[in-house]
Motif scaffolding. Structure first.
Motif, mmCIF file in Angstrom:
data_model
loop_
_atom_site.group_PDB
_atom_site.id
_atom_site.type_symbol
_atom_site.label_atom_id
_atom_site.label_comp_id
_atom_site.label_asym_id
_atom_site.label_seq_id
_atom_site.Cartn_x
_atom_site.Cartn_y
_atom_site.Cartn_z
ATOM 1 N N SER A 164 0.803 -1.224 0.000
ATOM 2 C CA SER A 164 0.000 0.000 0.000
ATOM 3 C C SER A 164 0.831 1.267 0.000
ATOM 4 C CB SER A 164 -0.926 0.020 1.224
ATOM 5 O OG SER A 164 -0.167 -0.032 2.423
ATOM 6 N N LYS A 165 2.151 1.172 0.128
ATOM 7 C CA LYS A 165 3.010 2.338 0.215
ATOM 8 C C LYS A 165 3.942 2.413 -0.992
ATOM 9 C CE LYS A 165 1.402 3.576 4.210
ATOM 10 N NZ LYS A 165 0.526 4.773 4.317
ATOM 11 N N SER A 181 -5.020 0.914 -2.704
ATOM 12 C CA SER A 181 -4.528 2.084 -1.984
ATOM 13 C C SER A 181 -3.116 2.483 -2.388
ATOM 14 C CB SER A 181 -4.597 1.833 -0.474
ATOM 15 O OG SER A 181 -3.862 0.679 -0.111
ATOM 16 N N ASP A 197 -1.074 6.469 -2.562
ATOM 17 C CA ASP A 197 0.165 6.876 -1.913
ATOM 18 C C ASP A 197 1.216 7.291 -2.935
ATOM 19 O OD1 ASP A 197 1.529 7.164 0.702
ATOM 20 O OD2 ASP A 197 2.936 5.739 -0.179
ATOM 21 N N ARG A 226 0.408 10.750 -3.917
ATOM 22 C CA ARG A 226 0.772 11.646 -2.803
ATOM 23 C C ARG A 226 2.274 11.911 -2.788
ATOM 24 N NH1 ARG A 226 1.648 10.462 2.921
ATOM 25 N NH2 ARG A 226 1.121 12.296 4.191
ATOM 26 N N GLN A 227 3.075 10.881 -3.000
ATOM 27 C CA GLN A 227 4.526 11.057 -3.022
ATOM 28 C C GLN A 227 4.977 11.895 -4.213
ATOM 29 O OE1 GLN A 227 6.446 10.138 -0.509
ATOM 30 N NE2 GLN A 227 4.703 9.179 0.525
ATOM 31 N N TYR A 284 3.568 17.418 1.735
ATOM 32 C CA TYR A 284 2.700 16.247 1.725
ATOM 33 C C TYR A 284 1.252 16.688 1.848
ATOM 34 C CZ TYR A 284 6.523 12.903 2.208
ATOM 35 O OH TYR A 284 7.622 12.136 1.980
ATOM 36 N N ALA A 293 -4.085 12.229 2.700
ATOM 37 C CA ALA A 293 -4.373 11.039 1.898
ATOM 38 C C ALA A 293 -5.745 11.108 1.248
ATOM 39 C CB ALA A 293 -4.265 9.790 2.784
#
Length: 320
Positions: free
Chosen positions: A262-263, A294, A298, A301-302, A311, A314
């Motif tokens: 998820s990351k 998900s 991320d 977002r990054q 940042y 989310a």
């Protein structure tokens, strides 16, 4: 992104000698896995480029009991436009046709997804064969595959019968997967091993080889519903069997880790592992996928942080 054009794995006859010769060293595999995220770091523009690459390898997935047509349409819209245009412009890829590799849904949502993806090169995958437990009658599993292909799926994610692995009944597993491959016709077959339920890395390795011998186009870790899903030791075990199968047959088989990824930083670790263990061919959607939902949020977002230095929350990167 283009549709798969490489030569498919045709499978082989079941060779029990290949299976019996498979050995695994759990402690060595775990030590190697522990180094994957620590030995090097990808930063700045290089990191952004790898994350953009990861977007094109995602099977964007919704497999919830409360799925609706509206949710699936939103997911397909996200698959077609996974990154905001202002971010694409800022990253210098404003004209790039960036999409996810596929959308993955239950059979009941195929008609909605097929219509929403019409005119794109995004693959449409359906989970099948009594997903996630795989305990429905065999003839119904085969019928479900055929129905999903008829409904527009060009990729089928099946779950194997775990008891065949526990009983070491490789003939039964081979026959099962071979029949699934035949039922798929032109659609590509991904076999889900449910590795978190297979107890040992040796079981994972042997099941991987049997599925490839039976004609699987991809081997996949998990349904995402097990208590333990994709892990790096399991991934190393599976991709080394892919390498072994390539050496034995000359055919390339894809790999799909699913569940728990998820990351964005996890995606980078998996990409570096694939490059080191199998080479650049396995950095393309024909041979590598992330089963995730998900993860995309991320990554976006990054990438926004890369562009702005800040940042964002989310919730600003939802799937629809």
């Amino acid at each position: 992104m283009t549709k798969q054009t490489m030569n498919r794995n045709p499978g082989t006859e079941l060779n029990l000698a290949w299976i019996n010769n498979i050995q695994t060293n759990t402690s060595a595999t775990e030590r190697r896995a522990a180094t994957l995220g620590t030995r090097r770091s990808i930063k700045k523009d290089h990191q952004a480029a790898w994350l953009i690459k990861a977007i094109g390898l995602i099977d964007l997935t919704t497999l919830a009991g409360d799925d609706t047509e509206q949710r699936v349409r939103r997911l397909c819209a996200k698959a077609k436009n996974p990154l905001r245009q202002d971010l694409k412009d800022a990253l210098g890829i404003g004209d790039m046709n960036l999409t996810t590799a596929a959308v993955c849904v239950y059979h009941d949502m195929l008609a909605t997804a097929h219509k929403a993806l019409e005119g794109t090169d995004i693959h449409l995958a359906a989970v099948s064969t009594g997903f996630p437990a795989g305990l429905t009658p065999h003839e119904l599993k085969v019928a479900e595959i055929k129905a999903s292909v008829a409904a527009g799926a060009d990729e089928i994610d099946v779950v194997i019968t775990r008891k065949h692995v526990f009983k070491q009944d490789w003939q039964a597993l081979y026959d099962e997967v071979k029949e699934y491959r035949e039922a798929c016709g032109g659609a590509h077959l991904k076999t889900i091993l449910a590795t978190g339920e297979l107890a040992t890395l040796r079981n994972v390795a042997k099941a991987s080889m049997v599925c490839m011998m039976a004609g699987a186009d991809f081997i996949k870790t998990s349904t995402g519903k097990e208590s333990v899903n994709a892990t790096l030791p399991v991934s190393l075990t599976m991709i080394r069997q892919i390498r072994n199968y390539l050496h034995l047959t000359g055919f390339k088989v894809g790999y799909k880790p699913a569940g728990g990824i998820s990351k964005a930083k996890d995606a980078l670790v998996y990409l570096s592992m694939m490059k080191e263990e199998l080479g650049n061919d396995w950095l393309e959607p024909e041979l590598f996928r992330f089963g995730a939902s998900s993860l995309l949020g991320d990554i976006e977002r990054q990438l926004e942080h890369h562009v702005t230095g800040h940042y964002s929350a989310a919730h600003r990167h939802a799937m629809g």
